[in-house]
Scaffold this motif. Structure first.
Motif, mmCIF file in Angstrom:
data_model
loop_
_atom_site.group_PDB
_atom_site.id
_atom_site.type_symbol
_atom_site.label_atom_id
_atom_site.label_comp_id
_atom_site.label_asym_id
_atom_site.label_seq_id
_atom_site.Cartn_x
_atom_site.Cartn_y
_atom_site.Cartn_z
ATOM 1 N N ASP A 86 -0.539 10.554 -7.665
ATOM 2 C CA ASP A 86 0.828 10.941 -7.340
ATOM 3 C C ASP A 86 1.865 9.980 -7.934
ATOM 4 O O ASP A 86 3.003 10.378 -8.193
ATOM 5 N N ILE A 87 1.482 8.743 -8.152
ATOM 6 C CA ILE A 87 2.445 7.832 -8.808
ATOM 7 C C ILE A 87 2.306 7.928 -10.329
ATOM 8 O O ILE A 87 2.868 7.111 -11.070
ATOM 9 N N GLY A 88 1.552 8.910 -10.808
ATOM 10 C CA GLY A 88 1.557 9.180 -12.254
ATOM 11 C C GLY A 88 0.449 8.512 -13.031
ATOM 12 O O GLY A 88 0.562 8.358 -14.251
ATOM 13 N N MET A 89 -0.625 8.109 -12.352
ATOM 14 C CA MET A 89 -1.720 7.483 -13.094
ATOM 15 C C MET A 89 -2.797 8.516 -13.431
ATOM 16 O O MET A 89 -2.978 9.499 -12.738
ATOM 17 N N LYS A 90 -3.497 8.247 -14.538
ATOM 18 C CA LYS A 90 -4.586 9.121 -14.977
ATOM 19 C C LYS A 90 -5.891 8.448 -14.572
ATOM 20 O O LYS A 90 -6.077 7.255 -14.838
ATOM 21 N N LEU A 91 -6.787 9.214 -13.935
ATOM 22 C CA LEU A 91 -7.996 8.598 -13.371
ATOM 23 C C LEU A 91 -9.215 8.750 -14.285
ATOM 24 O O LEU A 91 -9.429 9.815 -14.865
ATOM 25 N N GLY A 104 2.095 6.412 -15.514
ATOM 26 C CA GLY A 104 1.798 6.674 -16.916
ATOM 27 C C GLY A 104 0.579 5.927 -17.443
ATOM 28 O O GLY A 104 0.133 6.180 -18.556
ATOM 29 N N LYS A 105 0.050 4.996 -16.647
ATOM 30 C CA LYS A 105 -1.097 4.212 -17.108
ATOM 31 C C LYS A 105 -2.405 4.798 -16.550
ATOM 32 O O LYS A 105 -2.379 5.711 -15.732
ATOM 33 N N ASN A 106 -3.513 4.232 -16.991
ATOM 34 C CA ASN A 106 -4.826 4.711 -16.548
ATOM 35 C C ASN A 106 -5.385 3.862 -15.414
ATOM 36 O O ASN A 106 -5.154 2.651 -15.364
ATOM 37 N N LEU A 107 -6.135 4.525 -14.508
ATOM 38 C CA LEU A 107 -6.827 3.825 -13.426
ATOM 39 C C LEU A 107 -8.318 4.118 -13.545
ATOM 40 O O LEU A 107 -8.710 5.278 -13.660
ATOM 41 N N ILE A 108 -9.111 3.060 -13.563
ATOM 42 C CA ILE A 108 -10.557 3.250 -13.613
ATOM 43 C C ILE A 108 -11.128 3.054 -12.213
ATOM 44 O O ILE A 108 -10.821 2.051 -11.551
#
Lengths: 285, 285
Positions: free
Chosen positions: B161-166, B136-140
């Motif tokens: 796949d683990i639900g992060m937004k890139l 649910g969190k963001n990845l930069i």
């Protein structure tokens, strides 16, 4: 028994909800400068009816002043003038020195109890009121020797009965401590919000890049300016000193970072870590 | 597939827990400078076994560098030297410019993906790891054009796949934004903790008089100095500028309060209130 709540917002409304549960026979009268707030307070069941100030106060056993602190100062002498002989007025303001001073020479000073519940949220208005805001929290009473015994007993009994723990101190002690443990954290959050909003013109960027840590630190920046501006003003000297101390630590931190002195900045953080022990207690309250 | 987690703490451990749920056949190897942390990581099921650095890296399809950023800089070149030809290394450090620079000329630079998840808590170590930290969190991801396609695909696939937004940006943009939306809020909390502890020698007083508002604002002061000192150091210039901006706002606030100018302080707070809109989004994430 009739209790009037002047200012049917977060604090006044939450007080009414908590007391209603323990004292179902009390009649609650609301007084609010905003007609909409009054209507909401009745609709939500915070108070039974809304009346004009004088009419409400003149028939009250207990008047609860739960407005911003600048309004408390304006209204408190008139409440004492208007209150029945058997009546008591308690204020819930976040400052105590100015408020106590304004009625120190009032002929009916003894019918007043100066109090401050250590509870709040960043929200305001009747919509923000909830029954569990006050139970389990601390209430500070100032200048208790200036209140007559029956007024003090009334206030102490009700607040104890809704689950609050009572503490006693002078208004001066209260305002000094509060500058550090409450007022300063509000200013640090407001300034943090301003700094980030000023730099990040695109709110979406803050949204995308900030984590819950930022959210927690800046939460109090959502607080009501109408409530806080007069608090900072009435507690000006202590707040100013607390801000000086805070800015000094920030500058020391900045000096260490600028110098690449990780040992020094590590040391600051390790000392600040002591707060963990204190917070574990607060968060359990 | 074998994934090595170097630094089995909050971030590395939470990553492993989230990935394990989606990829049950992956073998997780832990590497940790602390033997106790390694033991805890195995006991908690974060990793299947603990191996020495070189042994772990040389047999990994993916190496996740989740140590403090000063250690990332030390280890990253050696990880690239040691990694199999088919392997990939991703770092999860809170700074990106220094980390990317340290391997910019490395002959195997393309096997590295520079990443930073916008997630964390004030706690650290394997005991603090939990499965839901990252989803649910963001990845930069920074400098993505410098990573080879299959390394990038591997990292993007797993984190998505683990639900992060890139999100993608340059290391320079990353470090500038982070100074404001993350690093500054940590320093403001550390300095607040120091100021209050310095003034209130009796911790019981803080405990009795502070409310949840203080607790929320100062929460990040519990964070690990070993993790944060090198972050502030690596992002020195941006953090220093953010601190200058912050101190400037605090001083303006203080000037308004000292002058009794409630209109001015009201104005500051009203502007800061805009943060409410942003926070509502973050808190829902």
């Amino acid at each position: 028994m009739t209790i009037s709540i002047i200012g049917t917002g977060l604090l006044g409304g939450s007080f009414a909800l908590a007391v209603r549960e323990k004292y179902p026979k009390v009649r609650f009268v609301g007084v609010d400068a905003s007609m909409v707030h009054g209507q909401l307070a009745v609709a939500k069941g915070l108070v039974d009816e809304v009346l004009p100030f004088e009419q409400a106060v003149s028939q009250s056993d207990l008047v609860v002043l739960a407005t911003p602190v600048n309004t408390i100062i304006e209204l408190l002498p008139t409440v004492l003038d208007t209150l029945p002989h058997f009546g008591t007025v308690v204020d819930l303001g976040s400052t105590k020195e100015t408020i106590c001073a304004v009625v120190d020479d009032h002929v009916r000073r003894a019918q007043f109890v100066a109090a401050h519940p250590m509870a709040g949220t960043e929200n305001s208005g009747p919509g923000a009121a909830f029954r569990d805001l006050l139970p389990g929290k601390n209430l500070i009473i100032c200048d208790r020797e200036k209140s007559r015994p029956d007024s003090l007993t009334l206030v102490e009994s009700i607040f104890r009965d809704i689950g609050m723990k009572l503490f006693y101190m002078t208004p001066q002690e209260h305002d000094l401590h509060l500058a550090y443990v409450s007022h300063l954290s509000h200013i640090s959050a407001f300034a943090l919000g301003l700094t980030v909003l000023e730099k990040e013109k695109d709110e979406q960027t803050i949204f995308d890049m900030a984590s819950t840590g930022f959210s927690s630190t800046v939460r109090l920046a959502k607080s009501s300016p109408a409530m806080w501006a007069p608090i900072f003003d009435q507690n000006r000297q202590n707040v100013s000193q607390a801000l000086s101390d805070y800015i000094e630590f920030l500058q020391q931190f900045k000096t260490a970072i600028d110098a690449g002195d990780t040992g020094e900045s590590f040391g600051f953080m390790a000392r600040a870590n002591v707060i963990r022990r204190v917070l574990e207690g607060i968060d359990k309250k």
